[in-house]
Design an enzyme around this catalytic site. Structure first.
Site, short mmCIF file in Angstrom:
data_model
loop_
_atom_site.label_atom_id
_atom_site.label_comp_id
_atom_site.label_asym_id
_atom_site.label_seq_id
_atom_site.Cartn_x
_atom_site.Cartn_y
_atom_site.Cartn_z
N SER A 207 0.80 -1.14 -0.09
CA SER A 207 0.09 0.03 -0.08
C SER A 207 0.98 1.17 -0.04
O SER A 207 1.68 1.40 -0.91
CB SER A 207 -1.10 -0.07 1.16
OG SER A 207 -2.04 1.20 1.13
N ASP A 345 -10.34 -3.77 -5.71
CA ASP A 345 -9.78 -2.81 -4.49
C ASP A 345 -10.67 -1.50 -4.27
O ASP A 345 -10.54 -0.72 -5.26
CB ASP A 345 -8.34 -2.47 -4.64
CG ASP A 345 -7.63 -1.88 -3.39
OD1 ASP A 345 -8.49 -1.29 -2.61
OD2 ASP A 345 -6.36 -1.79 -3.39
N HIS A 376 -8.38 -4.54 -0.62
CA HIS A 376 -7.23 -3.91 -0.42
C HIS A 376 -6.37 -4.86 0.61
O HIS A 376 -6.80 -4.87 1.69
CB HIS A 376 -7.35 -2.67 0.10
CG HIS A 376 -6.50 -1.59 0.20
ND1 HIS A 376 -5.61 -0.97 -0.93
CD2 HIS A 376 -5.44 -1.48 1.48
CE1 HIS A 376 -4.71 -0.53 -0.43
NE2 HIS A 376 -4.43 -0.59 0.91
#
EC number: 3.1.1.23
Length: 425
Positions: A207, A345, A376
């Site tokens: 991320s 996501d 995610h």
């Protein structure tokens, strides 16, 4: 007679209403859980090259169907929510040593070091340098699960603890981690290179960590020395482009934005004295009024604009996002690079995925992997209801790293053979 007809028809009416209600509920469940969505191998974007052909043969997960848990695994929201709430199931507790590095501005950076638990498949000394997601650290369950799996496959692991993220580590300067600051990650990498001069590096970012590691590698060619490859999972590539989409209610992004902003506020306020105290020499642009604005913030962009950009002296949010996003550095990365996102996501808008797609069309070292499901940082696997401890993502990163190590070893052997033939001639 009429009364008898009316009473006999009423149960039929009620039964019809019940069936309609059940049908409506089932329809909503099917739509919300995305049950009609197919399972398939991930979409792959790459240039035809020796490396890509080797990866396709050596990484079965790239061409194999990814099958999430049957009941809920096709919902990107549930995958994301389960990752956010529990991280992983039956998470292990790898043993590591915490290292402290004093930065030039007085900040104290920390990372955790985990030694390998087995010999690597190519027999070399290889270290994974790992950058977690926003406000994350080595004690998060998804990091612990991945580290344990990597250790068992012969990798030393160094995991950065984002500055200010660990609740039991106080800030020693008026600064905490920001969107694209590579200082702490670079300090960890330099420590590893000095302590283990023969080691080779596999760079991994999750991320926000994906943005940091890609930006770090692209900042200077020297940062890519002794780096075998890089893997970025579920990043958004450009904060400037994501800014508008993250304020939209489509896919509930605005709600996720609010939740992450609320968590960021708690972390910042837990370090209130170190950042805003009277004794602190704050950045000139950071004022006490910014603390008041922080309390009222409902989005990450407001927090970034009022606080985070000022740690590094940016004049505007636009300037901060432009300079700190890895998009402008990706083309400077020359080591093998795998970029992974999930099509469902809810945090990363599909428009942002044009960035890795375009890059993979131009660079032979880049492969973009896009499974249909995973949310995610979810990527859970499992038969029906309960997910397995290891995720598809955990296995893919290690499988890819193994393949690149084998690719480099085969290139070295070919080079040695060619030099031997030349010497004989």
């Amino acid at each position: 007679m009429n009364a008898m007809l009316e009473t006999s028809e009423l149960p039929a009416v009620f039964d019809g209403v019940k069936l309609a209600a059940v049908a409506a509920v089932l329809y909503v469940i099917v739509r919300c859980l995305n049950l009609k969505s197919p399972t398939a191998p991930p979409d792959l974007y790459f240039q035809d090259s020796g490396l890509s052909r080797f990866l396709l043969k050596s990484c079965p997960l790239l061409t194999k169907e990814y099958i999430p848990p049957l009941i809920w695994g096709k919902s990107g929201h549930i995958q994301t929510a389960l990752y956010g709430k529990m991280g992983r199931v039956r998470s292990p507790h790898p043993y590591g040593q915490r290292k402290f590095i004093t930065m030039s501005d007085g900040a104290t950076s920390t990372f955790d070091l985990f030694e390998p638990l087995a010999e690597h498949c190519v027999g070399d000394d290889i270290t994974m340098v790992i950058c977690p997601g926003i406000a994350n650290h080595s004690e998060k369950q998804y990091i612990r699960t991945f580290v344990d799996y990597a250790q068992k496959n012969g990798y030393r692991c160094a995991v950065l603890n984002h500055l200010g993220a660990l609740p039991n580590i106080e800030l020693t300067s008026p600064r905490m981690f920001t969107y694209g600051c590579t200082w702490e990650f670079g300090a960890m990498v330099n420590y590893i290179k000095k302590t283990y001069p023969l080691t080779q590096l596999v760079v991994v970012g999750f991320s926000l960590g994906g943005n940091i590691v890609c930006k770090y590698l692209g900042e200077t060619q020297a940062n890519q020395e002794n780096v075998l490859c890089c893997v970025s999972v579920c990043q958004g590539y450009s904060a400037l482009r994501a800014q508008e989409t993250f304020m939209q209610w489509d896919q509930c992004r605005r709600f996720y934005n609010f939740l992450m902003a609320d968590n960021m506020k708690k972390i910042i306020l837990s370090h209130r004295q170190a950042l805003f105290g009277d004794h602190v020499k704050k950045p000139q642009s950071l004022e006490d009024s910014d603390l008041s604005r922080l309390y009222m913030a409902t989005s990450l962009m407001q927090i970034d604009d009022n606080v985070m950009r000022k740690f590094h002296g940016y004049n505007s949010l636009k300037e901060y996002y432009e300079e700190e996003s890895c998009m402008r550095y990706l083309h400077r990365i020359y080591v093998p690079l795998m970029l992974v996102n999930a099509a469902d996501d809810p945090l990363v808008h599909e428009s942002l995925l044009t960035i890795p797609k375009s890059l993979s069309e131009k660079r032979e070292n880049v492969m973009f992997v896009l499974p249909l499901h995973g949310g995610h940082l979810g990527f859970f696997e499992g038969s029906v209801l309960f997910p397995e401890p290891l995720t598809w993502m955990d296995k893919l990163v290690v499988e890819y790293a193994d393949a690149v190590c084998q690719w480099e070893r085969s290139k070295l052997q070919c080079s040695d053979a060619e030099q031997g033939e030349a010497a004989l001639e």
